[in-house]
Write an enzyme that holds these catalytic residues in place. Structure first.
Site, mmCIF file in Angstrom:
data_model
loop_
_atom_site.group_PDB
_atom_site.id
_atom_site.type_symbol
_atom_site.label_atom_id
_atom_site.label_comp_id
_atom_site.label_asym_id
_atom_site.label_seq_id
_atom_site.Cartn_x
_atom_site.Cartn_y
_atom_site.Cartn_z
ATOM 1 N N GLU A 155 47.808 44.291 46.883
ATOM 2 C CA GLU A 155 47.008 43.271 47.567
ATOM 3 C C GLU A 155 47.947 42.134 47.955
ATOM 4 O O GLU A 155 48.687 41.631 47.102
ATOM 5 C CB GLU A 155 45.900 42.761 46.646
ATOM 6 C CG GLU A 155 44.930 41.855 47.393
ATOM 7 C CD GLU A 155 44.145 40.947 46.468
ATOM 8 O OE1 GLU A 155 43.033 40.549 46.858
ATOM 9 O OE2 GLU A 155 44.639 40.608 45.364
ATOM 10 N N ASN A 176 22.345 51.997 30.275
ATOM 11 C CA ASN A 176 21.777 51.732 28.945
ATOM 12 C C ASN A 176 20.783 50.574 28.921
ATOM 13 O O ASN A 176 20.424 50.066 27.861
ATOM 14 C CB ASN A 176 22.895 51.500 27.917
ATOM 15 C CG ASN A 176 23.741 50.281 28.266
ATOM 16 O OD1 ASN A 176 23.516 49.653 29.309
ATOM 17 N ND2 ASN A 176 24.690 49.943 27.432
ATOM 18 N N ASP A 206 46.692 44.024 42.082
ATOM 19 C CA ASP A 206 46.067 42.738 42.381
ATOM 20 C C ASP A 206 47.107 41.643 42.665
ATOM 21 O O ASP A 206 48.041 41.475 41.871
ATOM 22 C CB ASP A 206 45.220 42.334 41.167
ATOM 23 C CG ASP A 206 44.398 41.099 41.421
ATOM 24 O OD1 ASP A 206 43.500 41.153 42.271
ATOM 25 O OD2 ASP A 206 44.656 40.059 40.778
ATOM 26 N N ASP A 254 23.473 50.887 35.953
ATOM 27 C CA ASP A 254 23.342 50.597 34.519
ATOM 28 C C ASP A 254 22.673 51.772 33.817
ATOM 29 O O ASP A 254 21.546 52.132 34.159
ATOM 30 C CB ASP A 254 22.517 49.310 34.357
ATOM 31 C CG ASP A 254 22.191 49.007 32.907
ATOM 32 O OD1 ASP A 254 22.894 49.527 32.028
ATOM 33 O OD2 ASP A 254 21.236 48.243 32.671
ATOM 34 N N ASP A 300 27.645 50.208 34.164
ATOM 35 C CA ASP A 300 28.593 50.703 33.159
ATOM 36 C C ASP A 300 29.157 52.067 33.576
ATOM 37 O O ASP A 300 28.749 52.646 34.590
ATOM 38 C CB ASP A 300 27.916 50.772 31.787
ATOM 39 C CG ASP A 300 26.573 51.492 31.850
ATOM 40 O OD1 ASP A 300 26.488 52.506 32.575
ATOM 41 O OD2 ASP A 300 25.605 51.033 31.209
ATOM 42 N N HIS A 339 34.916 43.480 47.178
ATOM 43 C CA HIS A 339 34.264 42.492 46.300
ATOM 44 C C HIS A 339 34.716 41.063 46.586
ATOM 45 O O HIS A 339 34.243 40.144 45.935
ATOM 46 C CB HIS A 339 34.581 42.864 44.847
ATOM 47 C CG HIS A 339 36.048 42.734 44.566
ATOM 48 N ND1 HIS A 339 36.996 43.568 45.142
ATOM 49 C CD2 HIS A 339 36.746 41.840 43.845
ATOM 50 C CE1 HIS A 339 38.196 43.189 44.764
ATOM 51 N NE2 HIS A 339 38.072 42.134 43.977
ATOM 52 N N ASP A 340 35.644 40.870 47.511
ATOM 53 C CA ASP A 340 36.160 39.526 47.802
ATOM 54 C C ASP A 340 35.630 38.927 49.095
ATOM 55 O O ASP A 340 36.067 37.841 49.485
ATOM 56 C CB ASP A 340 37.696 39.558 47.878
ATOM 57 C CG ASP A 340 38.329 39.583 46.504
ATOM 58 O OD1 ASP A 340 37.689 39.116 45.546
ATOM 59 O OD2 ASP A 340 39.465 40.070 46.394
ATOM 60 N N ASP A 364 42.780 49.282 38.845
ATOM 61 C CA ASP A 364 43.246 47.991 39.330
ATOM 62 C C ASP A 364 44.283 47.491 38.336
ATOM 63 O O ASP A 364 44.007 47.415 37.138
ATOM 64 C CB ASP A 364 42.052 47.021 39.392
ATOM 65 C CG ASP A 364 42.123 46.091 40.570
ATOM 66 O OD1 ASP A 364 43.187 45.480 40.747
ATOM 67 O OD2 ASP A 364 41.138 45.968 41.306
HETATM 68 C C1 NOJ Z 1 42.216 39.235 43.933
HETATM 69 C C2 NOJ Z 1 40.972 39.899 43.466
HETATM 70 O O1 NOJ Z 1 40.566 40.842 44.415
HETATM 71 C C3 NOJ Z 1 39.969 38.796 43.257
HETATM 72 O O2 NOJ Z 1 38.683 39.293 43.031
HETATM 73 C C4 NOJ Z 1 40.446 37.956 42.107
HETATM 74 O O3 NOJ Z 1 39.575 36.862 41.938
HETATM 75 C C5 NOJ Z 1 41.857 37.433 42.352
HETATM 76 N N1 NOJ Z 1 42.726 38.440 42.874
HETATM 77 C C6 NOJ Z 1 42.474 36.957 41.077
HETATM 78 O O4 NOJ Z 1 42.781 38.050 40.270
#
Ligand code: NOJ
Length: 558
Positions: free
Chosen positions: A255, A26, A202, A24, A32, A328-329, A101
């Site tokens: 993905e 700011n 995605d 971050d 950001d 992140h998943d 993405d």
């Molecule tokens: C896959 C993404 O990696 C995930 O984070 C997202 O929640 C779902 N697709 C829906 O877009």
């Protein structure tokens, strides 16, 4: 041996940024783009060749950016298009590429297209989405969403339902409409013309839904998935998008949740029919769970080896693998496949194990310093739609209390990988100067942070640097053939890579107990060079030894 073609994207390592939690600049508690800009030298110092940004477009944050309300702009929480262009130039100047993405299975319900689409059935945008009449007073079919119960939302004014495979605020686009596909191509061109080097696409394998939207086999979530996980027009639509990316020197990684290996190989096979350069598979992330991260099982190394080996073998000489162990998943990996007690050593073993396979390795922010999962005391501390949906399911079906749910969550929840990056041991781990960061910072930041790792020659961070360097300097890591050794071992993941007369032997232990290792037939360790290791080795030429906890050794035979 299969012929293997050389491509720039095969030779790179990639760093994934989930901007909200990166840095971050700011003081508003939210990561950001200027924050990212300030860390470009750090990213470059990892030895990576590219950055993949999880979505950084305007969004109401129903799924933290995976619900886009404007595809050709930047989330004002993160900065401006000019900030992005500075990063793009800064990355390019440093010899790094940038991937965006591309989220086009769905938009946000706050996207202009959807707002128009909901106005009337005659609106020109109505057919941008999948609207259907109900059956009596029921939705058009029995599909369930991945995130929030039923997959259909009723609109009273139109007396129609719209489809959302993910959250209610993520209506699915109607990719069968040629105008929608033109919009997608225009989005691609917008970013590619700006200089972006490719896309992570995605859930791209979900974009075509079966004709007639038939009922699905009942499941607790995602009922109907068999009717869109590789729909009838997927190949056709991907060909159209590929024609655009073929005009540029760029790369695509799709993905594909639940995509079979056979389909993945077809999608990525090189040649005139190739659809994608790589595919993000989920199979190897199931070595300690069933179907979803939330149905927990003990970690099973053989399952991991088996899955990874299948993908290695099937892709070699045909397509290309995307190698990752965090993003992140998924919850952080050391807590899952490694050991918190041996955090650094198991982090290095895990890194060695995946990084030296055949494919393009991705590193997710914080993975390089061995960040771990959080635990929270109250459900309200979490932020993610998936967490709340899982709570609904687990408290409903399995009658878990909030406390029991949170205990489970601390091991399996994808949000655990979204806590702010720990830069130093100061206030808020150096992530923000705000009093309140947007999301909880892991309490272990005083010990686990970038600054501390920089100072420690033996840190995981410095080990990742060695891996990226070694990979870059040794083509065998990039192009060599992969063979699994010690197939039946429950504790050792051992494989070789073969390339132009050279051999690489990768030995990793997934146990804290000593495991007997004996050099495989045809190998004499004294003839090789020990090129990477996570412990001091007194006698590297000895052909049998007992491993130390989570030991990793890599020998190169020239
Ligand atoms: C896959 C993404 O990696 C995930 O984070 C997202 O929640 C779902 N697709 C829906 O877009």
């Amino acid at each position: 041996m299969a012929e293997i073609t050389r491509k720039w994207f095969k030779e790179m390592s990639v760093y994934q940024i989930w901007t909200r939690s990166f840095c971050d600049s700011n003081g508003d508690g939210i990561g950001d783009l200027p924050g990212v800009y300030s860390k470009l030298d750090y990213i470059k110092s990892l030895g990576v060749d590219a950055i993949w940004f999880s979505p950084i477009y305007p969004t109401p944050n129903a799924d933290y950016g995976y619900d886009i309300s404007d595809y050709k702009n930047i989330n004002p929480e993160f900065g401006t298009l000019d900030d992005f262009k500075m990063i793009l130039d800064g990355a390019h100047e440093r010899g790094m590429r940038v991937f965006m993405d591309l989220v086009v299975n769905h938009t946000s319900d706050e996207h202009e297209w959807f707002k128009e689409s909901s106005k009337s059935v005659d609106n020109p945008y109505h057919d941008y989405y999948i609207w259907r009449k109900g059956k009596g007073n029921k939705p058009p079919n029995n599909w369930l969403s991945v995130f929030e119960g039923g997959a259909w939302e009723y609109n009273k004014n139109l007396d129609e339902y719209y489809l959302h495979v993910f959250a209610k605020k993520q209506p699915d686009l109607n990719m069968d409409n040629p105008k929608v596909r033109e919009e997608v191509k225009s989005i691609m061109r917008f970013w590619l013309d700006m200089g972006v080097d490719g896309f992570r696409e995605d859930v791209i394998t979900f974009i075509s839904k079966a004709e007639g939207l038939p009922n699905g086999i009942p499941l607790p979530v995602a009922t109907g998935v068999e009717h869109y996980k590789h729909g009838p027009h997927l190949d056709e639509y991907l060909d159209e998008f590929r024609a655009v990316t073929n005009e540029y020197d760029c790369m695509t990684v799709g993905e594909g949740p639940m995509t079979s290996l056979k389909d993945a190989v077809e999608l990525c096979s090189e040649g005139p029919n190739q659809k994608l350069d790589m595919l993000i598979s989920f199979d190897h992330m199931n070595a300690d769970c069933m179907v979803t991260d939330w149905i927990k099982l003990p970690f099973n190394l053989r399952k991991l080896k088996n899955t990874m080996t299948k993908w290695q073998k099937a892709m070699y000489g045909r397509g290309w693998n995307c190698l990752y162990i965090e993003n992140h998943d998924h919850a952080r990996i050391i807590d899952r496949y490694g050991s918190l007690k041996y955090r650094v050593q198991s982090g290095k073993a895990l890194a060695t194990m995946y990084f030296l396979q055949c494919g393009t390795p991705f590193i997710y922010q914080g993975q390089e310093i061995g960040m771990t999962n959080i635990s929270v005391d109250h459900l309200y501390e979490y932020k993610d739609v998936m967490t709340f949906n899982n709570y609904r399911l687990f408290s409903g079906i399995l009658h878990l209390s909030e406390k029991q749910f949170l205990k489970l969550s601390s091991k399996v929840n994808r949000e655990n990988a979204r806590t702010p990056v720990q830069w130093n041991s100061g206030k808020n781990a150096g992530f923000t100067t705000a009093d309140e960061p947007w999301f909880k910072i892991n309490e272990n930041y005083k010990e686990i942070n970038v600054e501390a790792a920089e100072k420690d020659e033996n840190s995981l961070l410095n080990y990742y640097r060695k891996l990226t360097k070694f990979r870059k300097e040794n083509e065998i890591v990039i192009y060599g053939e992969y063979n699994l050794l010690y197939e039946n071992s429950k504790n050792l993941f051992v494989y070789e890579r073969l390339y132009e007369g050279q051999r690489l032997l990768v030995i990793t232990s997934f146990s804290e107990n000593p495991v007997k290792f004996k050099a495989p037939v045809g190998y004499n360790l004294s003839e090789g060079e020990l090129v990477l290791q996570n412990y001091d080795v007194i006698d590297p030429g000895k052909n049998d030894f007992y491993t130390k906890p989570y030991e990793a050794r890599v020998y190169l035979f020239k």
